[in-house]
Write a protein that holds these residues in place. Structure first.
Motif, short mmCIF file in Angstrom:
data_model
loop_
_atom_site.label_atom_id
_atom_site.label_comp_id
_atom_site.label_asym_id
_atom_site.label_seq_id
_atom_site.Cartn_x
_atom_site.Cartn_y
_atom_site.Cartn_z
N ALA A 118 -8.72 -5.29 1.48
CA ALA A 118 -7.63 -5.89 0.73
C ALA A 118 -7.60 -5.27 -0.67
O ALA A 118 -8.64 -4.87 -1.20
CB ALA A 118 -7.79 -7.41 0.64
N PHE A 119 -6.41 -5.17 -1.22
CA PHE A 119 -6.22 -4.65 -2.57
C PHE A 119 -5.47 -5.67 -3.41
O PHE A 119 -4.72 -6.51 -2.89
CB PHE A 119 -5.40 -3.36 -2.55
CG PHE A 119 -6.15 -2.13 -2.11
CD1 PHE A 119 -7.00 -1.47 -2.98
CD2 PHE A 119 -5.99 -1.62 -0.84
CE1 PHE A 119 -7.68 -0.33 -2.59
CE2 PHE A 119 -6.66 -0.49 -0.43
CZ PHE A 119 -7.52 0.16 -1.31
N THR A 120 -5.67 -5.55 -4.71
CA THR A 120 -4.83 -6.26 -5.65
C THR A 120 -4.37 -5.25 -6.70
O THR A 120 -4.85 -4.12 -6.73
CB THR A 120 -5.57 -7.44 -6.32
OG1 THR A 120 -4.64 -8.18 -7.12
CG2 THR A 120 -6.70 -6.94 -7.20
N ALA A 121 -3.41 -5.65 -7.52
CA ALA A 121 -2.91 -4.79 -8.59
C ALA A 121 -2.58 -5.69 -9.77
O ALA A 121 -2.82 -6.90 -9.74
CB ALA A 121 -1.69 -3.99 -8.12
N SER A 122 -2.02 -5.11 -10.81
CA SER A 122 -1.67 -5.92 -11.98
C SER A 122 -0.56 -6.92 -11.66
O SER A 122 -0.25 -7.78 -12.47
CB SER A 122 -1.24 -5.01 -13.13
OG SER A 122 -0.17 -4.16 -12.73
N THR A 123 0.02 -6.82 -10.46
CA THR A 123 1.03 -7.79 -10.03
C THR A 123 0.40 -9.15 -9.78
O THR A 123 1.08 -10.17 -9.77
CB THR A 123 1.70 -7.33 -8.74
OG1 THR A 123 0.71 -7.24 -7.70
CG2 THR A 123 2.34 -5.97 -8.91
N GLY A 124 -0.91 -9.17 -9.51
CA GLY A 124 -1.60 -10.42 -9.20
C GLY A 124 -1.56 -10.77 -7.73
O GLY A 124 -2.23 -11.70 -7.29
N ASN A 125 -0.80 -10.04 -6.94
CA ASN A 125 -0.71 -10.31 -5.51
C ASN A 125 -1.83 -9.60 -4.74
O ASN A 125 -2.46 -8.67 -5.24
CB ASN A 125 0.66 -9.87 -4.96
CG ASN A 125 1.79 -10.73 -5.51
OD1 ASN A 125 1.59 -11.89 -5.80
ND2 ASN A 125 2.96 -10.14 -5.65
N ILE A 126 -2.04 -10.05 -3.51
CA ILE A 126 -3.03 -9.45 -2.63
C ILE A 126 -2.28 -8.67 -1.54
O ILE A 126 -1.30 -9.15 -0.97
CB ILE A 126 -3.92 -10.52 -1.97
CG1 ILE A 126 -4.58 -11.38 -3.05
CG2 ILE A 126 -4.97 -9.88 -1.08
CD1 ILE A 126 -5.50 -10.64 -3.97
N TYR A 127 -2.77 -7.47 -1.24
CA TYR A 127 -2.11 -6.61 -0.26
C TYR A 127 -3.06 -6.32 0.89
O TYR A 127 -4.14 -5.79 0.69
CB TYR A 127 -1.65 -5.31 -0.93
CG TYR A 127 -0.77 -5.53 -2.11
CD1 TYR A 127 0.58 -5.87 -1.95
CD2 TYR A 127 -1.27 -5.43 -3.41
CE1 TYR A 127 1.39 -6.09 -3.05
CE2 TYR A 127 -0.46 -5.66 -4.51
CZ TYR A 127 0.88 -5.98 -4.33
OH TYR A 127 1.68 -6.21 -5.41
N ILE A 128 -2.65 -6.71 2.08
CA ILE A 128 -3.42 -6.43 3.29
C ILE A 128 -2.45 -6.06 4.40
O ILE A 128 -1.25 -6.32 4.32
CB ILE A 128 -4.28 -7.63 3.73
CG1 ILE A 128 -3.39 -8.81 4.13
CG2 ILE A 128 -5.26 -8.04 2.66
CD1 ILE A 128 -4.16 -9.95 4.74
#
Length: 532
Positions: A241-251
């Motif tokens: 899983a990744f996160t970014a400065s958006t604050g969301n989690i990406y999977i």
């Protein structure tokens, strides 16, 4: 004009390759600032760059067969006309040194040259380490395909990579009018910029996409791409899983909105153990396996839409729970949560008081993350009703979170790690800290044993163990200060109470149940006569 120009360039390339010097097998080059001016082919072997300086190859390097480039620490290989990796050939880059590669118009810095009628696809490029800086020629990718050239397979598992595509080409992937083939990133610090094309993906107006899979190995890894334009189904690798400065989690598979959201932003690893993240139609779900002994570690906050806690409780038998998130009960959780108030001596009796977190009507109440609670179940599982805003999971500060009974010798302590109380230093579960707690710690039995039923409040003995997200009471010779715990020497049996009464108190202060613990037999009951 295009049909005439391409054959002429192809013939010129052929003449250069035929006239070049072929280095077959393993080769060692000591970098001392020299320039190698011959066109060079590296064939089936390991090319090691050693020393503490720079070596420059003024002509384009050609890879034939399977070649490993080992960059020694402190060395720099400069390739101003790049490295040719045509279809059917493989280049692996590793080590701790540096590679600086650029290329002429139509040529990838590392990968395929000018497209011709024979093959427009580059070979396999593996980057496992080193500091790699690549700048593609006009209309060509930095790493991947040249003009109209599809990148073959690009695998990046480590190192620091900065890839800048030429005009209308990807940083990592396809050249102008060409797809990106297969790109797998599983580690390293990767920065990729395209010019009117994907940072990672196909080139300008490719027509087709290719496959992009993003992953990580170390917490320090990260991926920054200027964009992922025209990548049809980019995805995050399974279990990552990744996160970014958006604050969301990406999977999982990433949709168009997500790609646009983190374009130009660094994807950083979501580092967590003991939980699994899945993306479903109702949002992001965190699943915690209550039967696992794996340590639960969520150092960076992860916001999820749903939480599933796979743990089976025995109805009416007290247990303990510590959650890695703040939660407001609705009364539909399947039981009542009680917070530790303290243990006092009443005459010759020791009384442990646990107070309900919510009102008596619906058991509603607020639970604080990383805080131990007693849980009296009315169902075999806990059901969490998560608000639309989701909940934030985090174990920052580590496990072993404690609620101290100020001024006494008792602490209610939770753990996110598997704990085993043993004095056998050869046991995998041994720790000096927990060995010293034997005879001073008390907990609710999770399994039935001779003379002990599930839910009995028993003194910890040799071989006892609890799983992550469980809690126990601990005696300490030195008095606790508020919200703190100072370890002292082990107490003797005579110092510890032989019987402990557990008193459950409602939020209104009224006693709702009384149970008695015999620390010798481990027997504890909340019988009907004890209910108020």
């Amino acid at each position: 004009m295009k049909t005439k120009t391409i054959p002429r360039i192809a013939v010129t390339l052929l003449i250069q390759i035929m006239a070049s010097t072929a280095w077959a097998g393993d080769v060692n080059i000591t970098a001392d600032g020299q320039t190698i001016s011959d066109a060079t082919t590296w064939k089936n072997g390991v090319v090691s760059i050693t020393g503490n300086s720079t070596v420059t190859f003024s002509e384009r390097i050609t890879i034939s067969g399977t070649v490993t480039l080992n960059l020694g620490e402190g060395t720099t290989l400069t390739a101003p006309k790049g490295i040719e990796v045509d279809k059917g050939n493989t280049l692996t880059i590793e080590g701790n040194g540096a590679l600086n590669a650029t290329a002429d118009k139509f040529y990838a810095a590392i990968g395929r040259g000018f497209h011709d009628s024979t093959s427009g696809t580059s070979g396999t490029i593996n980057i496992n380490g080193g500091t790699v800086t690549a700048i593609g020629g006009r209309f060509a990718a930095a790493i991947g395909g040249g003009y109209e050239g599809v990148s073959g397979t690009i695998n990046i598992s480590g190192g620091t990579i900065v890839a800048t595509g030429g005009y209308c080409a990807a940083g990592i992937g396809g050249g102008t009018f060409a797809a990106c083939g297969v790109v797998n990133i599983s580690g390293g610090q990767v920065t990729a910029n395209g010019d009117r094309a994907s940072g990672i993906g196909p080139g300008y107006d490719a027509g087709t996409s290719g496959t992009v899979t993003l992953g990580w190995t170390n917490e320090s890894d990260g991926i920054l791409a200027s964009n992922y334009n025209d990548v049809e189904t980019p995805r995050v690798a399974d279990g990552k899983a990744f996160t970014a400065s958006t604050g969301n989690i990406y999977i999982g598979t990433l949709d168009d909105d997500q790609r646009a959201e983190f374009a130009g932003k660094t994807l950083k690893p979501v580092v967590c153990t003991g939980i699994s993240l899945t993306k479903e139609s109702q949002g992001l779900t965190a699943t915690i396996d209550g039967t696992s002994t794996a340590t639960i570690n969520i150092p960076t906050a992860v916001t999820v839409d749903n939480v599933t806690y796979n743990r089976t409780f025995t109805v009416g038998k007290a247990s303990t729970v510590m959650l890695p998130f703040n939660y407001t009960c609705t009364g539909n959780e399947g039981g009542t949560f009680y917070q530790f108030v303290g243990i006092e001596k009443d005459g010759n009796d020791w009384v442990a008081t646990m107070k309900a977190t919510g009102d008596d009507a619906n058991n509603a109440g607020t639970l604080t993350a990383n805080t131990p609670y007693l849980f009296l179940p009315t169902e075999t599982g806990i059901t969490f009703t998560i608000p639309n805003t989701g909940v934030s999971l985090c174990t920052a500060g580590g496990g072993d979170c404690m609620t101290a009974d100020a001024g006494s010798h008792w602490t209610f302590k939770g753990t996110y790690s598997y704990v085993k109380w043993t004095t056998d230093s050869s046991d995998d579960g041994y720790s000096a800290e927990h060995a010293a707690e034997i005879g001073r710690a008390y907990g609710f039995a999770g399994v039935e044993k001779t003379g002990i039923e599930v839910g009995d409040f028993v003194k910890v003995a040799e071989g006892a163990k609890i799983r992550p997200m469980c809690c126990y009471l601990l005696w300490n010779n030195e008095q606790n200060s508020a919200r703190s715990f100072t370890r002292g020497a082990a107490a003797t049996d005579e110092e510890l109470p032989q019987r402990i009464t557990v008193r459950l108190v409602g939020a209104n202060g009224q006693t709702t149940a009384i149970g008695t613990l015999d620390t010798k037999t481990g027997e504890m009951t909340f019988d009907s006569e004890a209910w108020y």
